[in-house]
Design an enzyme around this catalytic site. Structure first.
Site: not given
Length: 369
Positions: A39, A249
């Site tokens: 991420d 997501e």
């Protein structure tokens, strides 16, 4: 000196000076970067330095790397410590993002909330920490999450526009079983009894991060019909038998001309099928329409490459001030299960189509030489 000789001398000096100047060449990254982050997020700060944060690197918090060219990275160490006696977050510190606002630096992140009276296995919420310096240390702005929607949420992302702030996030799959043709198919195959899904929401947020304004709007979710053009790539974690979940997501929103582009990731972040698509809208809170050329970033092993698990991206600009870059994590045969950072060029074409020129690796460059 004759006039003609003087003119020749001046022209020669100009040409020599021009030749010695750095060329505004296209950005090229030697992927993967030597940074083990999931991420990843990069802030190009007002001081001209790139600051990169991500999931991993330290326990119960976040660490940082900095760079002036997106190639050589300095380890800045830990910038945030969670799981303290006073912190609202106690575990699973994920998906941080950084924002520079009026001389201060804000760290947006997900973590397990200390307040958990029903002992939920997934109790994620989104909070914010603040520092006077980009390298920290960061302290919780509030001893609580920004808001509690009543279900676990991760992957916060912000848009600042017209003196308003919009928060985008993903509702977790946890305890969110959804009926769909894919769920029916999985039961018929004897694979899974139910399929849980995560969905992307958007909501206006108080500028001081103290809460939200109004009710969240559902913006993106996995396809209901298997005939949907997005169903094949967004359902691979289920159809491959990997896990009984479908994810939407890791959203990242930006605006180009009068169009909002929301990039998002689908499939299991820990598997090979993690991939990135995008959707567009004329409004920051939708409705969003998924793009026909999805996915725009996915594994390349079927094409002779070595990269899998590409996802949870963000967008920044190159030092040349020209190239748009897609920053994301992935895996290779050498890195194994460890997620590492990739940076590849991307562009929005004249017809509005978004294209990511990746995944690429240093190995690809060596083969072409």
């Amino acid at each position: 000196m004759k006039l003609s000789s003087l003119l020749f001398f001046i022209i020669a000096q100009i040409l020599l000076f021009t030749a010695c100047q750095p060329k505004n060449t296209a950005f090229k990254s030697e992927n993967p970067l030597p940074v083990e982050f999931g991420d990843p997020y990069i802030l190009k700060a007002s001081d001209g330095i790139y600051y990169m944060i991500g999931t991993g690197g330290v326990e119960d918090g976040f660490k940082m790397y900095s760079s002036v060219d997106l190639k050589d990275w300095k380890d800045e160490g830990r910038i945030y410590q969670g799981n303290t006696d006073s912190s609202w977050g106690i575990a699973n510190f994920w998906a941080p993002e950084m924002y520079e606002i009026d001389g201060k630096y804000y760290l947006l992140f997900s973590a397990d909330w200390r307040e958990n009276p029903t002992n939920e296995l997934e109790n994620f919420r989104i909070g914010v920490a603040v520092s006077d310096k980009p390298t920290g240390p960061y302290a919780d702005l509030y001893n609580r999450p920004i808001f509690d929607p009543g279900y676990p949420v991760i992957d916060g992302n912000l848009l600042f526009e017209n003196e308003k702030v919009y928060l985008y996030y993903s509702r977790c799959c946890y305890k969110n079983p959804v009926e769909s043709e894919v769920a029916d198919w999985a039961r018929q195959q004897g694979m899974f009894d139910e399929i849980e899904e995560s969905w992307v929401y958007g909501v206006e947020m108080e500028p001081d991060f103290s809460g939200v304004i109004g009710e969240p709007e559902l913006l993106l979710h996995p396809p209901v019909s298997m005939n949907d053009k997005q169903a094949e790539w967004e359902s691979r974690s289920v159809t491959s038998g990997e896990v009984n979940r479908r994810w939407t997501e890791g959203s990242y929103i930006f605006k180009k001309k009068d169009t909002y582009y929301m990039m998002y990731s689908a499939n299991f972040f820990g598997g090979k099928n993690y991939a990135v698509g995008y959707a567009t809208s004329k409004s920051p809170l939708g409705p969003f329409e998924k793009a026909a050329n999805n996915p725009v970033l996915e594994k390349n092993v079927e094409k002779g490459g070595i990269v899998t698990g590409t996802g949870h991206n963000m967008v920044t600009t190159a030092p040349n001030g020209k190239d748009i870059l897609c920053v994301y994590h992935g895996r290779t045969e050498k890195t194994g299960e460890n997620r590492v950072v990739f940076i590849d060029r991307m562009e929005v074409l004249d017809d509005g189509t978004l294209v990511v020129h990746g995944p690429t690796t240093k190995y690809d460059s060596e083969k072409s030489e």
